[in-house]
Design an enzyme around this catalytic site. Structure first.
Site, short mmCIF file in Angstrom:
data_model
loop_
_atom_site.label_atom_id
_atom_site.label_comp_id
_atom_site.label_asym_id
_atom_site.label_seq_id
_atom_site.Cartn_x
_atom_site.Cartn_y
_atom_site.Cartn_z
N TYR A 5 -2.26 -0.65 10.56
CA TYR A 5 -2.11 -0.80 9.10
C TYR A 5 -0.78 -0.20 8.66
O TYR A 5 0.02 -0.83 7.97
CB TYR A 5 -3.30 -0.13 8.41
CG TYR A 5 -3.45 -0.46 6.94
CD1 TYR A 5 -4.07 -1.64 6.53
CD2 TYR A 5 -2.99 0.41 5.95
CE1 TYR A 5 -4.22 -1.94 5.17
CE2 TYR A 5 -3.14 0.12 4.60
CZ TYR A 5 -3.77 -1.05 4.22
OH TYR A 5 -3.92 -1.35 2.87
N SER A 65 0.88 -1.17 0.00
CA SER A 65 0.00 0.00 0.00
C SER A 65 0.91 1.21 0.00
O SER A 65 2.05 1.13 0.48
CB SER A 65 -0.86 0.02 1.28
OG SER A 65 -1.52 1.26 1.42
#
Ligand SMILES: NC(=O)c1ccc[n+]([C@@H]2O[C@H](COP(=O)([O-])OP(=O)(O)OC[C@H]3O[C@@H](n4cnc5c(N)ncnc54)[C@H](O)[C@@H]3O)[C@@H](O)[C@H]2O)c1
Length: 264
Positions: free
Chosen positions: A155, A142
């Site tokens: 995350y 990501s």
């Protein structure tokens, strides 16, 4: 690497980016696409659409990764490309009351799925790939692994760790012909993105999973390490490297705006 005639595994292939990767690799001529997911029914549906095969797999469990690798190679042949793509959003809190959170759970779960899963794939495939002179890992990470995810320390932290592992994987095994790419988009229009509050990950526009999968295929064909479907991310990385303090201050402004929006 060209995909024609190759055996490919995609974890988290039942949905979103993983599903689009399976479809794109199939269209690019892969001999067999293996769809590995916690969601077996979803994996079977995607496998049927790409004339592939499905496995139920929890990527955070080493024995499940071993099972996928052993069974794929026994039934279909050597895995040329392994895509560690499965992911979750854990501990998302737009108000960011305490980055340390209130329990280990979102950190531990994200660590297992975003980091250990990639390590297990390498642990069990590297010896096989070395013996046959090469192989390819595509790890869906990501932009949060290069920058940060405002509102989600679990995350952000685990996606950074995934970048760290992929760098080491690429460095350690380059001489053995093993290639690595990391796929680092911002917002992509999937169930995962729809499950969280709209935020800065969407400020440059959400891409379709199909667009991101096509960028991944192009990156694999060109054998580039970092694949950035949102080209803006390169500029943000440059800003961060050039002046870390200014970058933190800018991100803190985004955090303040997020608190303001969600506090209403
Ligand atoms: N959607 C975005 O905006 C975005 C942006 C950047 C990166 N990513 C990353 O892309 C990857 C795919 O996410 P997506 O957006 O397609 O989400 P998604 O929710 O559509 O798909 C995720 C898939 O992973 C599977 N999965 C979850 N936990 C698993 C586990 N323990 N074992 C096996 N499978 C598991 C789910 O069943 C699902 O099929 C993730 O790693 C995510 O972090 C997504």
């Amino acid at each position: 690497m060209q995909l024609t005639g190759k055996i490919v595994v995609v974890t988290g292939g039942a949905s979103g980016i993983g599903r689009a990767l399976c479809e794109t690799f199939h269209r690019a001529g892969a001999a067999k696409v293996i769809v590995a997911d916690l969601d077996l029914a979803g994996a079977e549906a995607v496998a049927a659409s790409v004339q592939g095969a499905a496995f139920k797999c929890d990527v955070g469990q080493e024995k499940d990764i071993v099972h996928v690798i052993e069974e794929t190679e026994r039934q279909f042949g050597p895995i040329a490309l392994f895509c560690s793509n499965a992911g979750i959003v854990g501990g998302f809190d737009p108000m960011s009351v305490n980055a340390g959170g209130t329990s280990d759970e979102p950190f531990a779960k994200s660590w297992a799925i975003h980091v250990m899963a990639h390590i297990y794939a390498a642990r069990h495939l590297i010896p096989r790939m070395k013996a046959r002179g090469g192989g390819y890992f595509l790890n869906t990470i990501s932009a949060a692994g290069l920058l940060s995810q405002v509102g989600s320390p679990a995350y952000s932290t685990t996606k950074h760790a995934a970048v760290g592992f992929a760098e080491n994987l690429a460095i350690s095994h380059k001489a053995a012909g093993i290639k690595v790419s990391i796929l680092c988009p911002q917002g992509v229009d999937t169930n995962m993105l729809r499950s969280i509050a709209r935020g800065p990950q969407s400020s440059d526009g959400d891409l379709s999973p199909e667009q991101v999968a096509q960028d991944a295929l192009n990156g694999i064909e060109q054998e580039t390490f970092v694949i950035l479907p949102h080209p803006q991310v390169l500029g943000y990385m440059r800003n961060k490297a050039e002046n870390y303090d200014r970058w933190i201050a800018g991100m803190a402004k985004i955090q303040a705006k997020m608190r303001e929006d969600y506090g209403k």
